[in-house]
Design an enzyme around this catalytic site. Sequence first.
Site, PDB file in Angstrom:
ATOM      1  CG  MET A 125      -1.899  -1.188   1.169  1.00 54.38           C
ATOM      2  SD  MET A 125      -3.465  -0.870   2.004  1.00 54.38           S
ATOM      3  CE  MET A 125      -2.906  -0.508   3.645  1.00 54.38           C
TER       4      MET A 125
ATOM      5  CB  ALA B  33       3.699   4.458   3.491  1.00 51.34           C
ATOM      6  CG  LEU B  34       7.062   1.233  -0.666  1.00 47.90           C
ATOM      7  CD1 LEU B  34       7.738   0.833  -1.973  1.00 47.90           C
ATOM      8  CD2 LEU B  34       6.137   0.127  -0.189  1.00 47.90           C
ATOM      9  CG  HIS B  35       8.697   0.391   6.107  1.00 49.18           C
ATOM     10  ND1 HIS B  35       8.949  -0.959   6.243  1.00 49.18           N
ATOM     11  CD2 HIS B  35       7.365   0.539   6.281  1.00 49.18           C
ATOM     12  CE1 HIS B  35       7.829  -1.583   6.526  1.00 49.18           C
ATOM     13  NE2 HIS B  35       6.844  -0.708   6.542  1.00 49.18           N
TER      14      HIS B  35
ATOM     15  N   GLY C  54      11.231  -2.710   5.688  1.00 53.98           N
ATOM     16  CA  GLY C  54      10.475  -3.968   5.767  1.00 53.98           C
ATOM     17  C   GLY C  54      10.020  -4.392   4.371  1.00 53.98           C
ATOM     18  CG  HIS C  55       7.103  -2.158   2.220  1.00 48.47           C
ATOM     19  ND1 HIS C  55       6.995  -1.050   3.029  1.00 48.47           N
ATOM     20  CD2 HIS C  55       5.873  -2.719   2.179  1.00 48.47           C
ATOM     21  CE1 HIS C  55       5.749  -0.934   3.447  1.00 48.47           C
ATOM     22  NE2 HIS C  55       5.048  -1.943   2.962  1.00 48.47           N
TER      23      HIS C  55
ATOM     24  CD  GLU D 112       7.025 -15.726   8.879  1.00 44.31           C
ATOM     25  OE1 GLU D 112       7.633 -15.369   9.918  1.00 44.31           O
ATOM     26  OE2 GLU D 112       7.140 -16.854   8.383  1.00 44.31           O
TER      27      GLU D 112
ATOM     28  CB  SER E 189       4.460  -0.904  10.877  1.00 49.74           C
ATOM     29  OG  SER E 189       3.206  -0.338  10.574  1.00 49.74           O
ATOM     30  CB  SER E 190       3.296   2.204   6.429  1.00 50.55           C
ATOM     31  OG  SER E 190       3.840   1.335   5.469  1.00 50.55           O
TER      32      SER E 190
HETATM   33  O1  PAF Z   1      -0.292  -5.886   3.719  1.00 50.21           O
HETATM   34  C1  PAF Z   1      -0.634  -4.944   2.968  1.00 50.21           C
HETATM   35  O2  PAF Z   1       0.110  -3.980   2.741  1.00 50.21           O
HETATM   36  C2  PAF Z   1      -2.014  -4.977   2.334  1.00 50.21           C
HETATM   37  O3  PAF Z   1      -2.952  -5.562   3.182  1.00 50.21           O
HETATM   38  C3  PAF Z   1      -2.022  -5.648   0.955  1.00 50.21           C
HETATM   39  C4  PAF Z   1      -1.646  -7.103   1.039  1.00 50.21           C
HETATM   40  C5  PAF Z   1      -1.047  -4.925   0.022  1.00 50.21           C
HETATM   41  C6  PAF Z   1      -3.423  -5.564   0.351  1.00 50.21           C
HETATM   42  O4  PAF Z   1      -3.839  -4.244   0.209  1.00 50.21           O
END
Ligand code: PAF
Length: 289
Positions: free
Chosen positions: A34, A36-38, A40-41, A152, A189-190
């Site tokens: 979604m 707002a990457l950090h 973790g992503h 996870e 987390s974002s």
């Molecule tokens: O975990 C998330 O960021 C969201 O729930 C997802 C899987 C991208 C679905 O919108």
Amino acid sequence: MAETINIIRSERGIRGQVWEYRGHGETTAFVPTMGALHDGHMSLIRLAKKKADRVIASIYVNPTQFAPGEDFDAYPRTEKHDVALLKAEGADVVYIPKPSSMYNVHHATKIKVGGVAEGLETDHRPTFFDGVALVVTKLLNRVAPDYAIFGEKDYQQLATIRRLVEDLDMPINIVGAKIARDEHGLALSSRNKYFDTEGLKVARRLNEIMRSCALQMSKGENVDLAVDRSKKALLAAGFSSVDYVEVRSPNSLTVLEGGVLNGPARLLVAAHCRGVRLIDNFPVKAKSK
Ligand code: PAF
């Protein structure tokens, strides 16, 4: 570092790109986000790169997984920064669907996953997994990757998506990625962006409290006592309320009988700190005999 990242906004564009990769014999791994990457992503992107030849991320803040009154409008939207991070990490494609293309005015289909999606989060966010199941199905149908990677940290979400993909016969390998934590153990987390310095201090206590709870249970402490103590410790540390602390079986997430654990388990928690709802989870080792 990838020299370029291909930004695709249309459904036709993403389908065509994945077909082109497939035509060249290349496999694809998909990381839905979604934004707002950090870091973790980025750990999901790194895992995706190990799994497949090509890595595709998506950015879409999905309205159907937010209940009225939740932070849909306030959710951080940082597209430029997100694309730069994905490019630096070596993702090949970022799919940013136009919001109007995701749910048209005639949309009438709902998806409800039972079993693993019941209880825990659903007791507090009753429509959350309906929204996640719907958007994940749509994204997986559009991208049609070989692999899809989910963190996870959202343990029940991961279990729900595994169930969904298996039940609906989607030919996609779902891969779970280990939780990325900061140097104090706070899961990235974002929504950590919402904390001020004091809030962050409180939030970081969660990891220590829950790890100690998991350790005591794996040494044979009664589950109810350990859980009860950890809830009190969270409140004493400055959390305003605790939605749940629960011990479940690690894969099916079934409720375990109270008493002493006789096998591995998963400890799951959701608690509120300074207006931010944190969720996290920890493995509980089986008691050594
Ligand atoms: O975990 C998330 O960021 C969201 O729930 C997802 C899987 C991208 C679905 O919108």
